[in-house]
Enzyme design. Structure first.
Site, mmCIF file in Angstrom:
data_model
loop_
_atom_site.group_PDB
_atom_site.id
_atom_site.type_symbol
_atom_site.label_atom_id
_atom_site.label_comp_id
_atom_site.label_asym_id
_atom_site.label_seq_id
_atom_site.Cartn_x
_atom_site.Cartn_y
_atom_site.Cartn_z
ATOM 1 N N GLY A 94 3.082 -0.974 4.330
ATOM 2 C CA GLY A 94 3.071 0.449 3.995
ATOM 3 C C GLY A 94 4.481 0.938 3.695
ATOM 4 O O GLY A 94 5.011 0.737 2.606
ATOM 5 N N GLY A 95 5.115 1.556 4.688
ATOM 6 C CA GLY A 95 6.427 2.195 4.489
ATOM 7 C C GLY A 95 7.460 1.302 3.811
ATOM 8 O O GLY A 95 8.162 1.737 2.891
ATOM 9 N N SER A 97 3.782 -1.974 10.443
ATOM 10 C CA SER A 97 5.231 -2.037 10.686
ATOM 11 C C SER A 97 5.849 -3.379 10.285
ATOM 12 O O SER A 97 6.768 -3.877 10.946
ATOM 13 C CB SER A 97 5.556 -1.695 12.148
ATOM 14 O OG SER A 97 5.179 -0.356 12.423
ATOM 15 N N GLU A 120 -6.731 4.881 7.894
ATOM 16 C CA GLU A 120 -6.541 6.303 7.559
ATOM 17 C C GLU A 120 -7.803 6.872 6.906
ATOM 18 O O GLU A 120 -8.110 8.050 7.068
ATOM 19 C CB GLU A 120 -5.298 6.452 6.667
ATOM 20 C CG GLU A 120 -4.025 6.238 7.488
ATOM 21 C CD GLU A 120 -2.860 5.604 6.745
ATOM 22 O OE1 GLU A 120 -2.847 5.630 5.502
ATOM 23 O OE2 GLU A 120 -1.949 5.079 7.418
ATOM 24 N N GLU A 167 -5.040 -4.800 10.600
ATOM 25 C CA GLU A 167 -4.022 -3.773 10.807
ATOM 26 C C GLU A 167 -4.301 -3.025 12.113
ATOM 27 O O GLU A 167 -5.120 -2.090 12.132
ATOM 28 C CB GLU A 167 -4.043 -2.759 9.654
ATOM 29 C CG GLU A 167 -3.741 -3.352 8.303
ATOM 30 C CD GLU A 167 -3.156 -2.307 7.352
ATOM 31 O OE1 GLU A 167 -2.060 -2.567 6.837
ATOM 32 O OE2 GLU A 167 -3.768 -1.257 7.157
ATOM 33 N N HIS A 201 -9.397 1.304 5.076
ATOM 34 C CA HIS A 201 -8.105 1.504 5.754
ATOM 35 C C HIS A 201 -8.315 2.457 6.924
ATOM 36 O O HIS A 201 -9.130 3.375 6.846
ATOM 37 C CB HIS A 201 -7.076 2.073 4.765
ATOM 38 C CG HIS A 201 -5.685 2.025 5.325
ATOM 39 N ND1 HIS A 201 -5.234 2.969 6.223
ATOM 40 C CD2 HIS A 201 -4.679 1.140 5.155
ATOM 41 C CE1 HIS A 201 -3.988 2.652 6.568
ATOM 42 N NE2 HIS A 201 -3.632 1.545 5.942
ATOM 43 N N GLY A 210 2.839 2.382 10.941
ATOM 44 C CA GLY A 210 3.811 3.472 10.856
ATOM 45 C C GLY A 210 4.526 3.773 12.156
ATOM 46 O O GLY A 210 5.222 4.787 12.263
ATOM 47 N N ASN A 250 0.870 -1.180 0.000
ATOM 48 C CA ASN A 250 0.000 0.000 0.000
ATOM 49 C C ASN A 250 0.907 1.230 0.000
ATOM 50 O O ASN A 250 1.488 1.566 1.027
ATOM 51 C CB ASN A 250 -0.897 -0.022 1.247
ATOM 52 C CG ASN A 250 -1.730 1.240 1.380
ATOM 53 O OD1 ASN A 250 -1.794 2.062 0.456
ATOM 54 N ND2 ASN A 250 -2.371 1.408 2.533
ATOM 55 N N TRP A 251 0.996 1.868 -1.151
ATOM 56 C CA TRP A 251 1.925 3.012 -1.271
ATOM 57 C C TRP A 251 1.402 4.260 -0.589
ATOM 58 O O TRP A 251 2.129 5.228 -0.442
ATOM 59 C CB TRP A 251 2.191 3.322 -2.751
ATOM 60 C CG TRP A 251 2.896 2.249 -3.516
ATOM 61 C CD1 TRP A 251 3.340 1.042 -3.035
ATOM 62 C CD2 TRP A 251 3.247 2.280 -4.907
ATOM 63 N NE1 TRP A 251 3.941 0.335 -4.045
ATOM 64 C CE2 TRP A 251 3.894 1.069 -5.197
ATOM 65 C CE3 TRP A 251 3.067 3.208 -5.928
ATOM 66 C CZ2 TRP A 251 4.377 0.767 -6.484
ATOM 67 C CZ3 TRP A 251 3.534 2.913 -7.200
ATOM 68 C CH2 TRP A 251 4.189 1.712 -7.470
ATOM 69 N N LYS A 252 0.117 4.251 -0.231
ATOM 70 C CA LYS A 252 -0.508 5.452 0.338
ATOM 71 C C LYS A 252 -0.252 6.634 -0.608
ATOM 72 O O LYS A 252 -0.251 6.435 -1.818
ATOM 73 C CB LYS A 252 -0.007 5.685 1.771
ATOM 74 C CG LYS A 252 -0.152 4.406 2.625
ATOM 75 C CD LYS A 252 0.050 4.624 4.089
ATOM 76 C CE LYS A 252 -0.146 3.300 4.830
ATOM 77 N NZ LYS A 252 -0.043 3.416 6.285
HETATM 78 P P1 13P Z 1 3.272 0.516 7.729
HETATM 79 O O1 13P Z 1 3.773 -0.755 7.089
HETATM 80 O O2 13P Z 1 4.000 1.741 7.246
HETATM 81 O O3 13P Z 1 3.189 0.412 9.209
HETATM 82 O O4 13P Z 1 1.758 0.721 7.194
HETATM 83 C C1 13P Z 1 0.874 -0.328 7.257
HETATM 84 C C2 13P Z 1 -0.340 0.036 6.499
HETATM 85 O O5 13P Z 1 -1.102 0.916 6.888
HETATM 86 C C3 13P Z 1 -0.603 -0.694 5.245
HETATM 87 O O6 13P Z 1 -1.885 -0.458 4.792
#
Ligand code: 13P
Length: 262
Positions: free
Chosen positions: A241-242, A220, A106, A174, A104, A180, A12-14
């Site tokens: 994510g990251g 994470s 967010e 999640e 998600h 994050g 997920n590149w956000k």
């Molecule tokens: P991180 O891997 O950066 O913690 O993010 C997870 C995420 O929200 C994937 O959708």
């Protein structure tokens, strides 16, 4: 008897990587995996770029025959009409997206997406032949008040309203406190909640659906901790994510089978 579920490692590149950066990233990731003789059949890879990148990434995957799945990070509850700024599932389908992330944390937090909106988006995805990646998870406050599984189980139950037994879905657990933060859940914690989520699918949609549905852990995830999650029987992959924005790190996560004993 349990069916075998192909592991899914999803990035997920956000709101990261423009369409030019996306091309460079996908090409590098593909060549890194090729150089490492990664077995494409053993682990499915999917990327979730921003909407503005999807056409470009689709063209690249198609032209270079790169076997990555593609998905949007959200979609509208509506199919078309006067909904400024919204993106229809029909458009994602036309771009050969197989997946779409829904609910998600967010989106739930910054866009006030309720369980009802999430359920409507799941229906929208299914109407357009997209596999919804349904995200659920508890905040730190929820964890303290209700324990780990009550909130995600409730969110999933709501999201699955009206989902037929033959639907293809993916669930991503999640924990919000792990996203994050650098503080992932432990494999035991992830297994415990993922097993409960599988039971929710079984109760609400059906045992066969529960058996074949992939449940991912997210929050994470790194190359250094993926193997621990993947050893758990109810964790079928990761939503990253990251670490999905760093080629070598994401490639190492995809290749977790090579360091599963680490
Ligand atoms: P991180 O891997 O950066 O913690 O993010 C997870 C995420 O929200 C994937 O959708």
């Amino acid at each position: 008897m349990a069916v075998s579920r192909t592991p899914l490692i999803a990035g997920n590149w956000k709101m990261n990587l423009d369409h030019l950066q996306a091309v460079a990233f996908v090409q590098k990731l593909y060549w890194t995996l090729k150089d490492a003789a990664h077995d494409e059949e053993s682990v499915e890879v999917a990327v979730f770029p921003p909407f503005t990148d999807i056409r470009t990434v689709q063209t690249l995957l198609d032209a270079d025959k790169i076997p990555f799945g593609l998905g949007g990070q959200d979609l509208s509850t509506h199919d078309s009409g006067a909904y400024t700024g919204e993106v229809s599932g029909a458009f994602l389908s036309k771009l050969a997206c197989g997946y779409v992330i829904i609910g998600h944390s967010e989106r739930r937090e910054y866009h006030a997406e309720s369980d009802d909106v999430v359920a409507a988006k799941v229906q929208a995805a299914l109407r357009h032949g997209l596999t919804p990646v349904i995200c659920v998870g508890e905040t730190a406050a929820d964890l303290e008040e209700f324990g780990a599984s009550a909130v995600p189980a409730g969110q999933l139950r709501a999201a699955l309203a009206g989902v037929p037994a033959d639907a293809d879905i993916v669930v991503a657990y999640e924990p919000v406190w792990a996203i994050g933060s650098g503080q992932a859940a432990t494999p035991d914690q992830a297994q415990d909640v993922c097993a409960k989520l599988r039971a929710v699918i079984s109760e609400t949609v059906g045992a066969d659906t529960a058996d074949r549905t992939r449940i991912l852990y997210g929050g994470s995830v790194k190359a250094a901790n993926i193997a621990g999650f993947m050893r758990e029987p109810d964790v079928d992959g990761a939503l990253v994510g990251g670490a999905s924005l760093v080629v070598d790190e994401f490639a190492a996560i995809i290749r977790y089978q090579k360091h599963v004993g680490v």
